[in-house]
Design a protein around this motif. Structure first.
Motif, PDB file in Angstrom:
ATOM      1  N   LEU A  50       0.921  -1.635  -0.217  1.00 14.86           N
ATOM      2  CA  LEU A  50      -0.247  -0.124   0.432  1.00 14.86           C
ATOM      3  C   LEU A  50       0.488   1.465   0.140  1.00 14.86           C
ATOM      4  CD1 LEU A  50      -3.181  -0.607   2.798  1.00 14.86           C
ATOM      5  CD2 LEU A  50      -2.919  -0.755   0.007  1.00 14.86           C
ATOM      6  N   ILE A  51       2.083   1.488   0.004  1.00 17.02           N
ATOM      7  CA  ILE A  51       3.064   2.456   0.622  1.00 17.02           C
ATOM      8  C   ILE A  51       4.012   2.439  -0.574  1.00 17.02           C
ATOM      9  CG2 ILE A  51       4.817   3.849   2.575  1.00 17.02           C
ATOM     10  CD1 ILE A  51       1.171   3.846   3.290  1.00 17.02           C
ATOM     11  N   LYS A  52       4.088   3.961  -1.142  1.00 26.44           N
ATOM     12  CA  LYS A  52       5.716   3.907  -1.932  1.00 26.44           C
ATOM     13  C   LYS A  52       6.260   5.378  -1.054  1.00 26.44           C
ATOM     14  CE  LYS A  52       3.351   2.405  -6.168  1.00 26.44           C
ATOM     15  NZ  LYS A  52       3.034   3.912  -7.332  1.00 26.44           N
ATOM     16  N   GLU A  53       7.482   4.909  -0.347  1.00 28.09           N
ATOM     17  CA  GLU A  53       8.258   5.896  -0.149  1.00 28.09           C
ATOM     18  C   GLU A  53       8.485   7.610  -1.002  1.00 28.09           C
ATOM     19  OE1 GLU A  53      10.632   4.950   3.714  1.00 28.09           O
ATOM     20  OE2 GLU A  53       9.174   2.975   3.533  1.00 28.09           O
ATOM     21  N   VAL A  60       0.030   7.407  -0.124  1.00 30.81           N
ATOM     22  CA  VAL A  60      -0.689   5.423   0.024  1.00 30.81           C
ATOM     23  C   VAL A  60      -1.790   5.031  -0.823  1.00 30.81           C
ATOM     24  CG1 VAL A  60      -2.550   4.756   1.997  1.00 30.81           C
ATOM     25  CG2 VAL A  60      -1.094   6.322   2.395  1.00 30.81           C
ATOM     26  N   ASP A  61      -1.940   4.453  -1.299  1.00 33.10           N
ATOM     27  CA  ASP A  61      -3.224   3.778  -2.090  1.00 33.10           C
ATOM     28  C   ASP A  61      -4.351   2.687  -1.457  1.00 33.10           C
ATOM     29  OD1 ASP A  61      -5.015   1.952  -3.808  1.00 33.10           O
ATOM     30  OD2 ASP A  61      -3.408   0.686  -4.416  1.00 33.10           O
ATOM     31  N   VAL A  62      -5.278   5.028  -1.036  1.00 35.73           N
ATOM     32  CA  VAL A  62      -6.455   4.633  -0.076  1.00 35.73           C
ATOM     33  C   VAL A  62      -7.674   3.315  -1.289  1.00 35.73           C
ATOM     34  CG1 VAL A  62      -8.095   6.310   0.449  1.00 35.73           C
ATOM     35  CG2 VAL A  62      -5.511   6.992   0.000  1.00 35.73           C
ATOM     36  N   ASP A  63      -7.757   4.211  -2.117  1.00 34.09           N
ATOM     37  CA  ASP A  63      -7.954   2.874  -2.691  1.00 34.09           C
ATOM     38  C   ASP A  63      -8.473   1.617  -1.939  1.00 34.09           C
ATOM     39  OD1 ASP A  63     -10.015   4.484  -4.342  1.00 34.09           O
ATOM     40  OD2 ASP A  63      -9.169   4.033  -6.258  1.00 34.09           O
ATOM     41  N   SER A  64      -7.447   0.389  -1.971  1.00 33.64           N
ATOM     42  CA  SER A  64      -6.681  -0.386  -1.668  1.00 33.64           C
ATOM     43  C   SER A  64      -7.093  -0.489   0.045  1.00 33.64           C
ATOM     44  CB  SER A  64      -5.559  -1.355  -1.691  1.00 33.64           C
ATOM     45  OG  SER A  64      -5.093  -1.169  -3.397  1.00 33.64           O
ATOM     46  N   ALA A  71     -10.107  -3.870  11.939  1.00 30.91           N
ATOM     47  CA  ALA A  71      -8.801  -3.987  12.130  1.00 30.91           C
ATOM     48  C   ALA A  71      -7.752  -3.975  11.260  1.00 30.91           C
ATOM     49  CB  ALA A  71      -8.990  -5.658  12.446  1.00 30.91           C
ATOM     50  N   GLN A  72      -7.806  -4.344  10.258  1.00 33.12           N
ATOM     51  CA  GLN A  72      -6.134  -4.548   9.413  1.00 33.12           C
ATOM     52  C   GLN A  72      -5.669  -2.935   9.005  1.00 33.12           C
ATOM     53  OE1 GLN A  72      -8.684  -6.202   5.928  1.00 33.12           O
ATOM     54  NE2 GLN A  72      -7.118  -7.868   5.854  1.00 33.12           N
ATOM     55  N   GLN A  73      -7.174  -1.561   8.874  1.00 35.03           N
ATOM     56  CA  GLN A  73      -6.926  -0.085   8.955  1.00 35.03           C
ATOM     57  C   GLN A  73      -6.380   0.369  10.764  1.00 35.03           C
ATOM     58  OE1 GLN A  73     -10.416   1.655   8.246  1.00 35.03           O
ATOM     59  NE2 GLN A  73     -10.302   0.746   5.780  1.00 35.03           N
ATOM     60  N   PHE A  74      -7.044   0.023  11.830  1.00 37.44           N
ATOM     61  CA  PHE A  74      -5.918  -0.260  12.502  1.00 37.44           C
ATOM     62  C   PHE A  74      -4.838  -0.138  12.896  1.00 37.44           C
ATOM     63  CE2 PHE A  74      -4.694  -1.501  17.166  1.00 37.44           C
ATOM     64  CZ  PHE A  74      -5.297  -0.131  17.491  1.00 37.44           C
ATOM     65  N   PHE A  75      -4.790  -1.557  12.304  1.00 37.11           N
ATOM     66  CA  PHE A  75      -2.733  -2.158  12.845  1.00 37.11           C
ATOM     67  C   PHE A  75      -2.118  -1.393  11.601  1.00 37.11           C
ATOM     68  CE2 PHE A  75      -4.517  -4.869  15.827  1.00 37.11           C
ATOM     69  CZ  PHE A  75      -4.114  -5.502  16.604  1.00 37.11           C
ATOM     70  N   SER A  76      -2.357  -1.329  10.437  1.00 35.82           N
ATOM     71  CA  SER A  76      -1.732  -0.745   9.008  1.00 35.82           C
ATOM     72  C   SER A  76      -1.159   0.560   9.764  1.00 35.82           C
ATOM     73  CB  SER A  76      -1.943  -0.444   8.043  1.00 35.82           C
ATOM     74  OG  SER A  76      -3.207  -1.911   7.020  1.00 35.82           O
ATOM     75  N   TYR A  77      -2.235   1.712  10.009  1.00 36.59           N
ATOM     76  CA  TYR A  77      -2.367   2.735  10.348  1.00 36.59           C
ATOM     77  C   TYR A  77      -0.873   3.283  11.596  1.00 36.59           C
ATOM     78  CZ  TYR A  77      -2.793   7.788  12.383  1.00 36.59           C
ATOM     79  OH  TYR A  77      -2.635   8.819  11.831  1.00 36.59           O
ATOM     80  N   LYS A  78      -1.424   2.519  12.427  1.00 36.21           N
ATOM     81  CA  LYS A  78      -0.088   1.875  13.875  1.00 36.21           C
ATOM     82  C   LYS A  78       1.392   1.691  13.496  1.00 36.21           C
ATOM     83  CE  LYS A  78      -0.280  -0.591  18.271  1.00 36.21           C
ATOM     84  NZ  LYS A  78       0.090  -1.665  18.755  1.00 36.21           N
ATOM     85  N   ASN A  79       1.241   0.964  11.864  1.00 40.51           N
ATOM     86  CA  ASN A  79       3.020   0.618  11.789  1.00 40.51           C
ATOM     87  C   ASN A  79       3.044   1.731  11.148  1.00 40.51           C
ATOM     88  OD1 ASN A  79       4.617  -1.604  10.735  1.00 40.51           O
ATOM     89  ND2 ASN A  79       4.126  -1.491   9.184  1.00 40.51           N
ATOM     90  N   TRP A  80       2.251   2.875  10.079  1.00 41.62           N
ATOM     91  CA  TRP A  80       2.805   3.632   9.238  1.00 41.62           C
ATOM     92  C   TRP A  80       2.894   4.974  10.506  1.00 41.62           C
ATOM     93  CZ3 TRP A  80      -2.570   4.006   6.348  1.00 41.62           C
ATOM     94  CH2 TRP A  80      -2.671   2.677   5.045  1.00 41.62           C
ATOM     95  N   ARG A  81       2.220   5.131  11.798  1.00 45.97           N
ATOM     96  CA  ARG A  81       2.326   5.753  11.954  1.00 45.97           C
ATOM     97  C   ARG A  81       4.206   5.954  13.086  1.00 45.97           C
ATOM     98  NH1 ARG A  81      -1.316   8.632  16.708  1.00 45.97           N
ATOM     99  NH2 ARG A  81       0.585   9.461  16.799  1.00 45.97           N
TER     100      ARG A  81
END
Length: 89
Positions: A50-53, A60-64, A71-81
């Protein structure tokens, strides 16, 4: 201080209710450690998908991302932060 209070006051009460209480807590601890390992590995896969740096910017590939469960969004966002904060330091 709190640890001693738990060890001397709470644990004896739990053992009175269930002699296997400490064993059950150890099993729970082991299960949580295993779940954390699985989540960490999955977070890496989601990040790669999902992420290109670009330097200090993230695309972020927002559509995906929006197809993920809550739950996936929560853990993904936590990791990105966490990644973003480590780069900003």
């Amino acid at each position: 201080m709190q640890r001693n209070r738990i060890r001397h006051q709470v644990i004896p009460l739990l053992k009175e209710e269930n002699s296997q209480a400490l064993s059950h807590f150890q099993q729970l601890s082991d299960q949580l450690s295993a779940a954390e390992e699985i989540i960490t590995e999955q977070q890496k896969k989601w990040y790669q998908a999902l992420i290109k740096e670009n330097y200090h910017e993230f695309e972020v590939d927002v559509d995906s991302y929006l197809t993920f469960s809550q739950a996936q969004q929560f853990f993904s966002y936590k990791n990105w932060r966490k990644k973003r904060e480590s780069i900003m330091i």
